[in-house]
Scaffold this motif. Structure first.
Motif, PDB file in Angstrom:
ATOM      1  N   ILE A 118       0.869  -1.173   0.000  1.00 27.38           N
ATOM      2  CA  ILE A 118       0.000   0.000   0.000  1.00 27.38           C
ATOM      3  C   ILE A 118       0.905   1.223   0.000  1.00 27.38           C
ATOM      4  O   ILE A 118       1.735   1.385   0.894  1.00 27.38           O
ATOM      5  CB  ILE A 118      -0.912   0.018   1.250  1.00 27.38           C
ATOM      6  N   TYR A 119       0.777   2.043  -1.009  1.00 26.18           N
ATOM      7  CA  TYR A 119       1.611   3.235  -1.071  1.00 26.18           C
ATOM      8  C   TYR A 119       0.749   4.449  -1.372  1.00 26.18           C
ATOM      9  O   TYR A 119      -0.352   4.341  -1.881  1.00 26.18           O
ATOM     10  CB  TYR A 119       2.741   3.074  -2.091  1.00 26.18           C
ATOM     11  N   GLY A 120       1.244   5.608  -1.010  1.00 26.05           N
ATOM     12  CA  GLY A 120       0.542   6.853  -1.248  1.00 26.05           C
ATOM     13  C   GLY A 120       1.108   7.959  -0.374  1.00 26.05           C
ATOM     14  O   GLY A 120       1.984   7.734   0.460  1.00 26.05           O
ATOM     15  N   GLU A 121       0.588   9.131  -0.564  1.00 27.45           N
ATOM     16  CA  GLU A 121       1.027  10.302   0.187  1.00 27.45           C
ATOM     17  C   GLU A 121       0.662  10.138   1.669  1.00 27.45           C
ATOM     18  O   GLU A 121      -0.255   9.400   2.024  1.00 27.45           O
ATOM     19  CB  GLU A 121       0.337  11.563  -0.358  1.00 27.45           C
ATOM     20  N   THR A 122       1.368  10.880   2.505  1.00 27.93           N
ATOM     21  CA  THR A 122       1.064  10.911   3.931  1.00 27.93           C
ATOM     22  C   THR A 122      -0.352  11.460   4.125  1.00 27.93           C
ATOM     23  O   THR A 122      -0.743  12.429   3.471  1.00 27.93           O
ATOM     24  CB  THR A 122       2.073  11.818   4.671  1.00 27.93           C
ATOM     25  N   GLY A 123      -1.091  10.780   5.010  1.00 31.12           N
ATOM     26  CA  GLY A 123      -2.431  11.260   5.334  1.00 31.12           C
ATOM     27  C   GLY A 123      -3.517  10.825   4.367  1.00 31.12           C
ATOM     28  O   GLY A 123      -4.638  11.328   4.429  1.00 31.12           O
ATOM     29  N   THR A 124      -3.202   9.875   3.501  1.00 33.59           N
ATOM     30  CA  THR A 124      -4.224   9.435   2.528  1.00 33.59           C
ATOM     31  C   THR A 124      -5.050   8.261   3.021  1.00 33.59           C
ATOM     32  O   THR A 124      -5.989   7.852   2.354  1.00 33.59           O
ATOM     33  CB  THR A 124      -3.568   9.057   1.180  1.00 33.59           C
ATOM     34  N   GLY A 125      -4.713   7.672   4.177  1.00 32.94           N
ATOM     35  CA  GLY A 125      -5.512   6.587   4.747  1.00 32.94           C
ATOM     36  C   GLY A 125      -4.971   5.203   4.485  1.00 32.94           C
ATOM     37  O   GLY A 125      -5.734   4.224   4.505  1.00 32.94           O
ATOM     38  N   LYS A 126      -3.670   5.096   4.261  1.00 35.75           N
ATOM     39  CA  LYS A 126      -3.073   3.784   4.010  1.00 35.75           C
ATOM     40  C   LYS A 126      -3.313   2.838   5.187  1.00 35.75           C
ATOM     41  O   LYS A 126      -3.600   1.654   4.990  1.00 35.75           O
ATOM     42  CB  LYS A 126      -1.562   3.933   3.743  1.00 35.75           C
ATOM     43  N   GLU A 127      -3.206   3.353   6.409  1.00 33.48           N
ATOM     44  CA  GLU A 127      -3.423   2.528   7.601  1.00 33.48           C
ATOM     45  C   GLU A 127      -4.861   2.005   7.656  1.00 33.48           C
ATOM     46  O   GLU A 127      -5.103   0.863   8.052  1.00 33.48           O
ATOM     47  CB  GLU A 127      -3.102   3.345   8.858  1.00 33.48           C
ATOM     48  N   LEU A 128      -5.824   2.818   7.250  1.00 34.92           N
ATOM     49  CA  LEU A 128      -7.227   2.375   7.234  1.00 34.92           C
ATOM     50  C   LEU A 128      -7.433   1.259   6.219  1.00 34.92           C
ATOM     51  O   LEU A 128      -8.164   0.284   6.478  1.00 34.92           O
ATOM     52  CB  LEU A 128      -8.152   3.547   6.919  1.00 34.92           C
TER      53      LEU A 128
END
Length: 144
Positions: A118-128
Motif C-alpha cells: 500500500i503506497y501513497g502520500e502521507t495522510g491518505t488513509g493507508k493505515e485504514l
C-alpha cells in the motif's frame, strides 16, 4: 351447493371446494349408474370436499410461505453483504467511484495469502486500508 347431471349411463356429483368463504375449485365424482347418489352420499362427499378444500388451501399457503421465505432469504443475504461492506470499512468515509473500486480490491485481496503493498502520500488513509484488509482476512480471527 350440489349438482348432479346424467352422463352416458352415469351420474356426476360436483361440489365446490370452499374454504374461508372462497371457492378454490371443484370436486367431482362420477358413478356409472342411474340415480347413484343418495342424500347420505351427498353428505359424505361434502365432508370429503371440505377436507380436500382445507388441503388445497394449506398447499397454496405453503407455496406462498415458501416464496416469502425465499424472498426474505435473498433480502437477508443482500443486507448482510451491505452490513459487512459498511462495517468492515466503518472508519473510511467516502462514496466516490474511485474509493469504491479500492474497497472492492480490498475485499478481493483480503481472503488470500498475497502480500499487499500500500503506497501513497502521507495522510491518505493507508493505515485504514491495511486495517480493512486485515479485518477481512482469515487472520483477523486468529490470536496472532
Amino acid at each position: 351447493m350440489k349438482d348432479t347431471a346424467q352422463a352416458e349411463a352415469g351420474t356426476v356429483c360436483i361440489l365446490p371446494l370452499v374454504s374461508r368463504g372462497r371457492v378454490l375449485g371443484t370436486f367431482g365424482v362420477v358413478k356409472y349408474q342411474d340415480a347413484a347418489f343418495t342424500s347420505d352420499d351427498f353428505e359424505f362427499l361434502t365432508q370429503i370436499a371440505n377436507q380436500v378444500a382445507i388441503a388445497v388451501e394449506n398447499a397454496l399457503a405453503f407455496g406462498q410461505i415458501r416464496e416469502l421465505k425465499d424472498q426474505l432469504s435473498k433480502e437477508k443475504l443482500y443486507l448482510e453483504d451491505e452490513i459487512r461492506t459498511e462495517m468492515n470499512f466503518a472508519q473510511i468515509i467516502g462514496n466516490s467511484a474511485s474509493l469504491r473500486r479500492v474497497l472492492k480490491r480490498v475485499e478481493t485481496v483480503a481472503p488470500t495469502d498475497s502480500t499487499v503493498l500500500i503506497y501513497g502520500e502521507t495522510g491518505t488513509g493507508k493505515e485504514l486500508i491495511a486495517r480493512g484488509i486485515h479485518d477481512l482476512s482469515p487472520r483477523a480471527r486468529s490470536p496472532s
